[in-house]
Design an enzyme around this catalytic site. Structure first.
Site, mmCIF file in Angstrom:
data_model
loop_
_atom_site.group_PDB
_atom_site.id
_atom_site.type_symbol
_atom_site.label_atom_id
_atom_site.label_comp_id
_atom_site.label_asym_id
_atom_site.label_seq_id
_atom_site.Cartn_x
_atom_site.Cartn_y
_atom_site.Cartn_z
ATOM 1 N N SER A 133 0.781 -1.232 0.000
ATOM 2 C CA SER A 133 0.000 0.000 0.000
ATOM 3 C C SER A 133 0.816 1.286 0.000
ATOM 4 O O SER A 133 0.244 2.370 -0.145
ATOM 5 C CB SER A 133 -0.965 0.013 1.194
ATOM 6 O OG SER A 133 -2.126 -0.725 0.895
ATOM 7 N N LYS A 136 0.330 3.839 -2.734
ATOM 8 C CA LYS A 136 -0.673 4.917 -2.690
ATOM 9 C C LYS A 136 -0.024 6.300 -2.624
ATOM 10 O O LYS A 136 -0.655 7.292 -3.006
ATOM 11 C CB LYS A 136 -1.614 4.713 -1.496
ATOM 12 C CG LYS A 136 -2.539 3.507 -1.608
ATOM 13 C CD LYS A 136 -3.469 3.429 -0.414
ATOM 14 C CE LYS A 136 -4.502 2.308 -0.539
ATOM 15 N NZ LYS A 136 -3.955 0.985 -0.283
ATOM 16 N N SER A 303 -5.619 4.092 4.274
ATOM 17 C CA SER A 303 -5.229 3.131 3.238
ATOM 18 C C SER A 303 -6.456 2.655 2.466
ATOM 19 O O SER A 303 -6.707 1.463 2.338
ATOM 20 C CB SER A 303 -4.482 1.942 3.850
ATOM 21 O OG SER A 303 -3.706 1.278 2.862
#
Length: 467
Positions: A133, A136, A303
């Site tokens: 993640s 991102k 997230s």
């Protein structure tokens, strides 16, 4: 989903301990235009140059950080001059921590002084790794660069030429919630009645997005089908973030709910809502998402996979690419290259980091964070203000609470990344002498998150103690 709520982190003086800092986090006021008020003021004054996708973490020990002698402001270094620092001293601290078996055999690292742009420490910093993640950071940076922090995502209702049909058109806003959908129905009903229409057919248009709606991981509680029209990210429960049961047809469900709301507002719907094109006429009514700055902060703090995929597609649209996984991949990479960032070997197979084919280097992540701290790029500042605060907010709320890692509580701000066998952490930390450092630590083939996450926390916390 409901508009994200977050609490302002108000930094205390040097005499305040972390216990008092925790009280400030929970008691302070709401967002101001998507950025925490005090942080935005500090950021503007700058004048010098994952979601957990593995099994749930083991219960944390019932201990919180002991009161620290100092809890300086999270973004104070944004306006502080930075001394050169000694890379050799930093290496002496980080090398043993990187050798922690909990980080597995594949480890890369980058630490950069954001004021000078100088790399203070690197270990395989240019090697592409699976970022989970932390990708991102790249996704949201590309969106901010391509669209600007004030961009909003629309959802519209358009009537056909004869006024007997209307089309609900998705613009790619996964944050559309029941309250805004109801307001849209009310506005639509009012406009129809003003034109003398009280009975219409309803179509819905999701053609803005192209290609497969399902992520390569398939149906999953971490992500709804990626479509241009949905309500609350297709969640089937009341959860505001994180994994949740998802509908297989977010657009159809939203259209059905909209039809019901129109009926309650006095408009008869003939037939069943069905897919259809948007008429080439002026919309009757519309609703918009929060500004992109807000969406970026929410994406990073929580997230949010659905929102990350939406922002990747918004970037594709802005750069005249198909709004698909493939189009977004090219658009994000091209946008980061345009910013002069090191994208060699990088791959953005998705916007969320759920795809293991993603590849990002530690140097790219620290480059993004450094660019966000640069006064020449104020539009990227939400990359910093959206990062979770260690021990307090978002995906870091339950971390930095044991052992040496407590030194980073309140001082480390970072995006987490977790897949089975992959653990990453990238963000910023304020040093005792007022420098803002950007860091990225990526680990592969890790034995478990229960071992890797504390090791990553110790690495970033160690930076908080370096002068």
């Amino acid at each position: 989903m409901p508009e994200p709520r977050t609490w302002q982190f108000t930094a205390g003086s040097a005499a305040l301990g972390l216990a008092l800092a925790a009280a400030a986090v929970t008691a302070a006021g709401p967002w101001d235009g998507g950025q925490r008020t005090a942080e935005r003021a500090r950021a503007a004054a700058h004048t010098t140059g994952g979601t957990h996708h593995a099994p749930s973490a083991a219960p944390a020990p019932p201990r919180r950080p002991a009161p620290a002698p100092s809890a300086p402001g999270v973004l104070t270094a944004l306006h502080a001059p930075a001394p050169a620092g000694r890379a050799a001293d930093l290496a002496a601290v980080l090398v043993p921590l990187l050798a922690d078996p909990g980080l597995g055999p594949l480890r890369t690292a980058s630490v950069v002084d954001t004021t000078t742009g100088k790399q203070l420490y690197g270990e395989g910093a240019g090697t592409p790794m699976t970022p989970a993640s932390t990708v991102k950071i790249a996704t949201t940076a590309a969106a901010l660069s391509a669209l600007g922090p004030d961009h909003r995502i629309p959802t519209t209702v358009t009537a056909g030429p004869d006024g007997t049909s209307i089309t609900l058109t998705g613009g790619g806003d996964p944050t559309l919630d029941p309250a805004r959908l109801k307001a849209l129905a009310t506005d639509t009903a009012r406009a129809l009645k003003a034109r003398g229409h009280t009975s219409v057919r309803l179509a819905y248009d999701t053609s803005l997005y192209r290609g497969p709606a399902l992520h390569p991981i398939g149906p999953n509680e971490n992500l709804a089908p990626v479509v241009a029209l949905m309500t609350r990210e297709g969640r089937l429960d009341d959860s505001p973030s994180g994994p949740a049961p998802r509908t297989a047809d977010p657009a159809g469900d939203t259209a059905t709910a909209f039809a019901d709301l129109l009926t309650r507002a006095g408009i008869k719907i003939t037939g069943t809502p069905a897919p259809g094109p948007t008429p080439k006429t002026t919309p009757l009514a519309h609703t918009e998402s929060a500004p992109l700055a807000d969406l970026v902060e929410h994406t990073l703090t929580h997230s949010d996979n659905d929102l990350a995929e939406a922002l990747a597609r918004q970037t594709a649209l802005a750069r005249r690419q198909p709004a698909s996984f493939q189009g977004a991949q090219k658009a994000v990479r091209d946008e980061l290259a345009r910013l002069g960032l090191p994208v060699a070997g990088a791959r953005f197979a998705d916007g969320s980091g759920l795809d293991r084919r993603d590849r990002v280097s530690a140097a790219l992540l620290t480059g993004l964070l450094t660019r966000a701290a640069d006064p020449a790029h104020p539009d990227l500042r939400p990359l910093l203000t959206g990062l979770p605060v260690g021990g307090f907010t978002g995906t870091l709320a339950g971390r930095f609470d044991t052992g040496p890692a407590t030194a980073g509580a309140g001082l480390v701000r970072a995006k987490t990344g977790t897949l089975t066998g992959v653990n990453t952490l990238a963000g910023t930390v304020v040093t005792p002498d007022g420098r803002l450092l950007a860091f990225a630590f990526l680990a592969g083939r890790t034995p478990s998150p229960y071992e890797a996450q504390p090791a990553l926390d110790r690495l970033s916390a160690a930076l908080a103690g370096r002068k």
